[in-house]
Each structure stands twice: as structure tokens, then as C-alpha cells.
Design an enzyme around this catalytic site. Structure first.
Site, PDB file in Angstrom:
ATOM      1  N   ALA A   1       0.814  -1.216   0.000  1.00  0.00           N
ATOM      2  CA  ALA A   1       0.000   0.000   0.000  1.00  0.00           C
ATOM      3  C   ALA A   1       0.847   1.265   0.000  1.00  0.00           C
ATOM      4  CB  ALA A   1      -0.927   0.003   1.213  1.00  0.00           C
ATOM      5  N   GLY A   2       2.149   1.095   0.265  1.00  0.00           N
ATOM      6  CA  GLY A   2       3.001   2.274   0.391  1.00  0.00           C
ATOM      7  C   GLY A   2       2.998   3.091  -0.891  1.00  0.00           C
TER       8      GLY A   2
ATOM      9  N   ARG B   1      10.008   7.455  -2.372  1.00  0.00           N
ATOM     10  CA  ARG B   1      11.408   7.557  -2.790  1.00  0.00           C
ATOM     11  C   ARG B   1      11.614   7.201  -4.268  1.00  0.00           C
ATOM     12  NH1 ARG B   1      13.349   4.013   2.323  1.00  0.00           N
ATOM     13  NH2 ARG B   1      11.188   3.315   2.102  1.00  0.00           N
TER      14      ARG B   1
ATOM     15  N   GLU C   1      14.713  -0.583  13.817  1.00  0.00           N
ATOM     16  CA  GLU C   1      14.776   0.079  12.511  1.00  0.00           C
ATOM     17  C   GLU C   1      16.026   0.956  12.436  1.00  0.00           C
ATOM     18  OE1 GLU C   1      12.634  -0.201   9.658  1.00  0.00           O
ATOM     19  OE2 GLU C   1      12.488  -1.970  10.916  1.00  0.00           O
TER      20      GLU C   1
ATOM     21  N   ALA D   1      19.651  -3.987 -51.295  1.00  0.00           N
ATOM     22  CA  ALA D   1      20.125  -2.899 -50.425  1.00  0.00           C
ATOM     23  C   ALA D   1      19.367  -1.599 -50.659  1.00  0.00           C
ATOM     24  CB  ALA D   1      21.612  -2.664 -50.668  1.00  0.00           C
TER      25      ALA D   1
HETATM   26  C1  UD1 Z   1      11.000  -2.325   5.865  1.00  0.00           C
HETATM   27  C2  UD1 Z   1      11.209  -2.818   7.311  1.00  0.00           C
HETATM   28  C3  UD1 Z   1      12.700  -2.997   7.547  1.00  0.00           C
HETATM   29  C4  UD1 Z   1      13.273  -3.959   6.547  1.00  0.00           C
HETATM   30  C5  UD1 Z   1      12.976  -3.513   5.108  1.00  0.00           C
HETATM   31  C6  UD1 Z   1      13.329  -4.624   4.151  1.00  0.00           C
HETATM   32  C7  UD1 Z   1       9.424  -1.927   8.716  1.00  0.00           C
HETATM   33  C8  UD1 Z   1       9.042  -0.901   9.714  1.00  0.00           C
HETATM   34  N1  UD1 Z   1      10.670  -1.851   8.242  1.00  0.00           N
HETATM   35  O1  UD1 Z   1      11.582  -1.034   5.761  1.00  0.00           O
HETATM   36  O2  UD1 Z   1      12.929  -3.508   8.873  1.00  0.00           O
HETATM   37  O3  UD1 Z   1      14.676  -4.103   6.757  1.00  0.00           O
HETATM   38  O4  UD1 Z   1      11.562  -3.248   4.953  1.00  0.00           O
HETATM   39  O5  UD1 Z   1      13.195  -4.189   2.822  1.00  0.00           O
HETATM   40  O6  UD1 Z   1       8.633  -2.790   8.429  1.00  0.00           O
HETATM   41  N2  UD1 Z   1       3.683  -0.561   3.254  1.00  0.00           N
HETATM   42  C9  UD1 Z   1       2.315  -0.546   3.326  1.00  0.00           C
HETATM   43  N3  UD1 Z   1       1.715   0.374   4.158  1.00  0.00           N
HETATM   44  C10 UD1 Z   1       2.411   1.252   4.902  1.00  0.00           C
HETATM   45  C11 UD1 Z   1       3.838   1.226   4.809  1.00  0.00           C
HETATM   46  C12 UD1 Z   1       4.437   0.301   3.990  1.00  0.00           C
HETATM   47  O7  UD1 Z   1       1.635  -1.327   2.667  1.00  0.00           O
HETATM   48  O8  UD1 Z   1       1.794   2.035   5.622  1.00  0.00           O
HETATM   49  C13 UD1 Z   1       4.327  -1.532   2.350  1.00  0.00           C
HETATM   50  C14 UD1 Z   1       5.036  -0.857   1.199  1.00  0.00           C
HETATM   51  O9  UD1 Z   1       4.207  -0.758   0.063  1.00  0.00           O
HETATM   52  C15 UD1 Z   1       6.244  -1.755   0.931  1.00  0.00           C
HETATM   53  C16 UD1 Z   1       6.445  -2.474   2.252  1.00  0.00           C
HETATM   54  O10 UD1 Z   1       5.293  -2.273   3.029  1.00  0.00           O
HETATM   55  O11 UD1 Z   1       5.978  -2.685  -0.086  1.00  0.00           O
HETATM   56  C17 UD1 Z   1       7.675  -1.980   2.989  1.00  0.00           C
HETATM   57  O12 UD1 Z   1       7.552  -0.591   3.264  1.00  0.00           O
HETATM   58  P1  UD1 Z   1       8.783   0.389   3.160  1.00  0.00           P
HETATM   59  O13 UD1 Z   1       8.323   1.750   3.544  1.00  0.00           O
HETATM   60  O14 UD1 Z   1       9.483   0.245   1.881  1.00  0.00           O
HETATM   61  O15 UD1 Z   1       9.711  -0.178   4.368  1.00  0.00           O
HETATM   62  P2  UD1 Z   1      11.278  -0.022   4.530  1.00  0.00           P
HETATM   63  O16 UD1 Z   1      11.593   1.352   4.992  1.00  0.00           O
HETATM   64  O17 UD1 Z   1      11.963  -0.501   3.322  1.00  0.00           O
HETATM   65 CA    CA Z   2      11.268  -1.103   1.305  1.00  0.00          CA
END
Ligand code: UD1
Ligand code: CA
Length: 460
Positions: free
Chosen positions: A16-17, A21, A160, A369
């Protein structure tokens, strides 16, 4: 998996993120890898495990993503409040589920089935284990959650990167984001997660500590191939994942009997089909929808899309096949030739510097050609039909719509605007005019003129 093991399995993929970035309007997991959305690769892997349920947590306004994962269930996380928040939303689709929940991050799509099985085993191998995490050792762990272990080898907690002390940051064993969790306990543990951390988010990484507090064993499965668990946060990460995936795809193609001289320079699409015995020289790009049959030879620097390439065909170097191209067996396509939306009959040759578009070409044609089909009048495209055994001379322009029947001959340099009957010659050239001695006379005149000018300059 569920069919063979004692515990049933559900998978929740967090996607859902916003992917801030990535600096893109496209949801992060919809960015392509080898031409297919990132999420499709993970979906394929997870389906191979045959879980009872797959739920994908998506954001609002992500209809394309919903369609891409259909018919699997989706749950919409309205407020992007962290990975634990996302998992809680996913669990609303799994009410009453009693087995284990495999939680995966949508932005970590290249994880392999074997690794997932080892994670599930780490959880299911012991009845007292409440949760298992998949970890890996990273040379540069920046940005990742660190796995802080107890002396007895169990997991104490995950910290984290943003919340970690200098000592914790020195730890290189990291959280890949994949978890296998007791589905009975999970809702209770999720309710205990708070957002008291550097990002003010609900972290899924708080769960091991919470589970351990309740007396459950928490374990770590480790994969030593860290490339398969690298996450995608930026476009540079996306390119790294593409690199990993391309390596895998090339390896599979070579294992099936295809030769590549320099595989690192060959780019494959998820749907590229190459028969055994094909030879691929360096720097070849496969776009969507390419099929190459046995014995074909793709020479260096070719760009291929939407094309079916017959047996023993030779292409390139420097050739471009565009969508809608079908080449019959033993066809020859040489350097600087472009073919688009055309059928080329067996054994026909388009060996140098040509353009063939919207054309039905018979067998045994020689398209010399520089000859081209003139298929576009500025408004619409028109078709060229070339019969069997036709000889199209160099630099001929075939102004479509036009038909050159079997065995006809088009003289070099001709611009053809009328249909050519079978076995006829079509020639449109000016009558040659020869002026004896003209060139020598011309050179003499010019030389005299130059001499005169030089003299004048000196004097003035
Ligand atoms: C996350 C982990 C971290 C790990 C890393 C591995 C957490 C807090 N941190 O960090 O420990 O080492 O992944 O790649 O879990 N997402 C949602 N809803 C939200 C936030 C995120 O669905 O509210 C989803 C995103 O779409 C993504 C995944 O969760 O696919 C990871 O989120 P992201 O923000 O990329 O986490 P990282 O900072 O990479
Ligand atoms: Ca990630």
C-alpha cells in the site's frame, strides 16, 4: 503447502506504500521488472506455494494494482501508518483464519520459493515458535531493520535503522521484511504495536519483541543470497533488482540450450521464448512478445519486439524487428534493416539497409540494399504485397498500396506506383545521357578559375 502440512497457510503481501522515494505516480509495486509489474513476480512465487489465501494490501486509488493481482483478495489501507497498520488491514480479509500467516513486502519481489519454504519451516518446525523472521547479511545494511539476537540464538528484537544506536547500526544481520506468524496470535500482537518511534509509524518489526514478551519463541531463518531479498525503495534499487532478475532469466534460457556469448549484455522480457540451439550474440534487446525458433542466429546489436522468428533465420547485426513481424524459416535479415508488421516468406533475404512495413512478402524474395516499402502517405498506412521469387532491386521505392506479383523484377532505383504483373520487369528511370569528356573539361575550367582567384587575392 497447506495441503501437505499440518498447518494451513495464508499470505499477506504489503503493497500500500506510496513509494515516495521512487518519485513516481505509479504505485511502487507496479514498476516493471523484465516488462512485468514487480508484484507479478512475487505473486507467481507465492502462488507456487499453494497457500489457502492470498491477500494484497493496497492503497486507495490503486485500481491497476487490484486488477493485476485479481482474483486474489485485496484490502485497502486508507491511512498509510506503517507496515503493522498495513498487516492489520490485510488481516480483516482473514477473519477466523487459524493457520500461519506469511507476511511479505511487495517491494521485495525476487524472493525464491526455496527461501520462503525455509522461513515457513523455521516457524512450523517447533510448536512453541510464535513467529519467524527471514534475515540476511548485508555488506551495507543502511536503511534496513537490524536483527538483534539473544546469546541463545533466538531473536530479541528488531530495531529500525532510524531508531538504531551506533552499536546497533554496526549489526549486518538485517530484516528482509518476510515473516511467518501464528495467525491465532497475530491480531492480539498487532493491537499492542504503537507508533512510539523515529517515524511515528506502526512497525511490523515490533512484533518479535511483543511475541517474546508473551513467552513465545521467535526464530530467524537466514538466506545467504542477499540479492534475492533486496528491497526496492529507489529507481537505483529497481535497476539492481532488474539486474538480478535478468541474470536469472538468462541462466534459465541458457540451461534450456540457448547459446549466449556475453549474457550480461542480453536483455530478456518476461515472455521471451527462445528455442534450444539458438545463438545470441552480444547486445541484443528483447522487448515484449518475441519467439525465436530452433537454429536461429541473432547477431550483435539487434532490437526485437513483437516478432516471431522462424527456424534457422539469421538477423543482424544491427537489425530492428518491430511488432507484427513474422519471419519464415531460413530468412536472412541483415544490417540496418527494419521490419514492421510484415510477413516475410521462407528463404527471403533483406540483407542491407532496408525498410519493410505493412508488407506480405512471399518466399524466395530478394529485397536488395536500400529498397523500401513506402507505406505511409502522411495520413494512413498502406499494404505492399510481394509475390514469390520477386527480385526488388536496390534503392527501389514501392509506393503502397501496391502489389508485385510472383517472379516479377523491380529495377534498381525505381519508384514503383503501379502494380507489377507476374514475371514482368518494372523500371522507372530516366534515359541515361552520356556526355563524352565532360568531367575532364569541367575540372580544367574549375582549376583555371581557382588560379585566377588566388592571383587576384595576392594582388589585392
Ligand atoms: C521495511 C522494514 C525494515 C526492513 C525492510 C526490508 C518496517 C518498519 N521496516 O523497511 O525492517 O529491513 O523493509 O526491505 O517494516 N507498506 C504498506 N503500508 C504502509 C507502509 C508500507 O503497505 O503504511 C508496504 C510498502 O508498500 C512496501 C512495504 O510495506 O511494499 C515496505 O515498506 P517500506 O516503507 O518500503 O519499508 P522499509 O523502509 O523498506
Ligand atoms: Ca522497502
Amino acid at each position: 503447502m497447506s495441503k501437505n502440512s499440518s498447518r494451513s497457510l495464508a499470505v499477506v503481501i504489503l503493497a500500500a506504500g506510496k513509494g515516495t522515494r521512487m518519485k513516481s505516480d505509479l504505485p511502487k509495486v507496479m514498476h516493471p521488472l523484465a516488462g512485468a509489474p514487480m508484484i507479478s513476480w512475487l505473486r507467481g512465487t507465492v502462488e507456487g506455494l499453494k497457500p489457502d489465501e492470498i491477500v494484497v494490501v493496497i492503497g486507495p486509488d490503486m485500481k491497476d494494482l487490484k486488477d493485476t493481482v485479481a482474483p486474489h483478495k485485496t484490502a485497502v489501507q486508507k491511512e498509510r501508518n506503517g507496515t503493522a497498520g498495513a498487516l492489520a488491514v490485510g488481516m480483516t480479509q482473514l477473519k477466523g483464519f487459524k493457520g500461519d500467516v506469511l507476511v511479505l513486502l511487495g517491494d521485495t519481489p525476487l524472493i525464491t520459493p526455496q527461501t520462503l519454504k525455509s522461513l515457513i519451516k523455521a516457524k512450523q518446525g517447533s510448536a512453541t515458535t510464535g513467529l519467524s523472521v527471514l534475515g540476511t547479511e548485508l555488506p551495507d545494511p543502511t536503511g534496513y531493520g537490524r536483527l538483534i539476537m539473544n546469546d541463545d540464538g533466538s531473536l530479541r528484537h528488531i530495531v529500525e535503522h532510524k531508531d538504531a544506536s551506533a552499536k546497533e547500526r554496526a549489526v549486518t544481520l538485517v530484516n528482509t521484511g518476510a515473516f511467518c506468524i501464528d495467525g491465532n496470535r497475530l491480531p492480539g500482537w498487532l493491537s499492542k504495536v504503537d507508533n512510539n518511534n523515529a517515524q511515528g509509524e506502526l512497525y511490523i518489526t515490533d512484533l518479535p519483541y511483543i511475541a517474546a514478551q508473551e513467552g513465545f519463541h521467535t526464530s530467524v531463518a537466514v538466506t545467504y543470497d542477499f540479492a534475492e531479498v533486496l528491497g526496492c525503495n529507489t529507481r537505483a534499487d529497481l535497476a539492481d533488482l532488474e539486474g538480478t532478475l535478468q541474470k536469472r532469466l538468462r541462466r534459465a534460457v541458457m540451461q534450456s540450450g540457448v547459446n549466449m556469448i556475453d549474457p550480461a549484455t542480453v536483455y530478456l522480457h518476461f515472455d521471451t521464448k527462445i528455442a534450444p540451439g539458438v545463438m545470441i550474440e552480444p547486445s541484443v534487446f528483447f522487448g515484449p512478445g518475441v519467439t525465436v525458433k530452433e537454429g536461429a542466429h541473432i547477431k550483435a546489436f539487434c532490437h526485437l519486439e513483437g516478432a516471431t522468428i522462424g527456424k534457422n533465420v539469421s538477423i543482424g547485426p544491427f537489425a530492428r524487428l518491430r511488432p507484427g513481424t513474422t519471419l519464415g524459416d531460413d530468412v536472412r535479415i541483415g544490417n540496418f534493416v527494419e521490419v514492421k508488421k510484415s510477413k516475410v516468406g521462407a528463404r527471403s533475404k533483406i540483407n542491407h539497409l532496408g525498410y519493410v512495413g505493412d508488407c506480405i512478402m512471399g518466399e524466395d524474395v530478394n529485397f536488395s540494399a536500400g529498397a523500401i516499402t513506402v507505406n505511409y502517405d502522411g495520413f494512413t498506412k498502406h499494404e505492399t504485397r510481394i509475390g514469390k521469387g520477386v527480385m526488388v532491386g536496390s534503392n527501389a521505392n514501392l509506393i503502397a498500396p501496391i502489389s508485385i506479383d510472383d517472379g516479377a523484377f523491380v529495377a534498381a532505383g525505381s519508384t514503383i506506383t503501379e502494380n507489377v504483373p507476374a514475371d514482368a520487369l518494372s523500371i522507372t528511370r530516366d534515359v541515361a545521357s552520356i556526355r563524352e569528356g565532360w568531367a575532364a573539361e569541367y575540372r580544367k575550367r574549375k582549376a583555371a578559375l581557382v588560379k585566377k582567384l588566388k592571383k587576384k587575392k595576392k594582388a589585392g
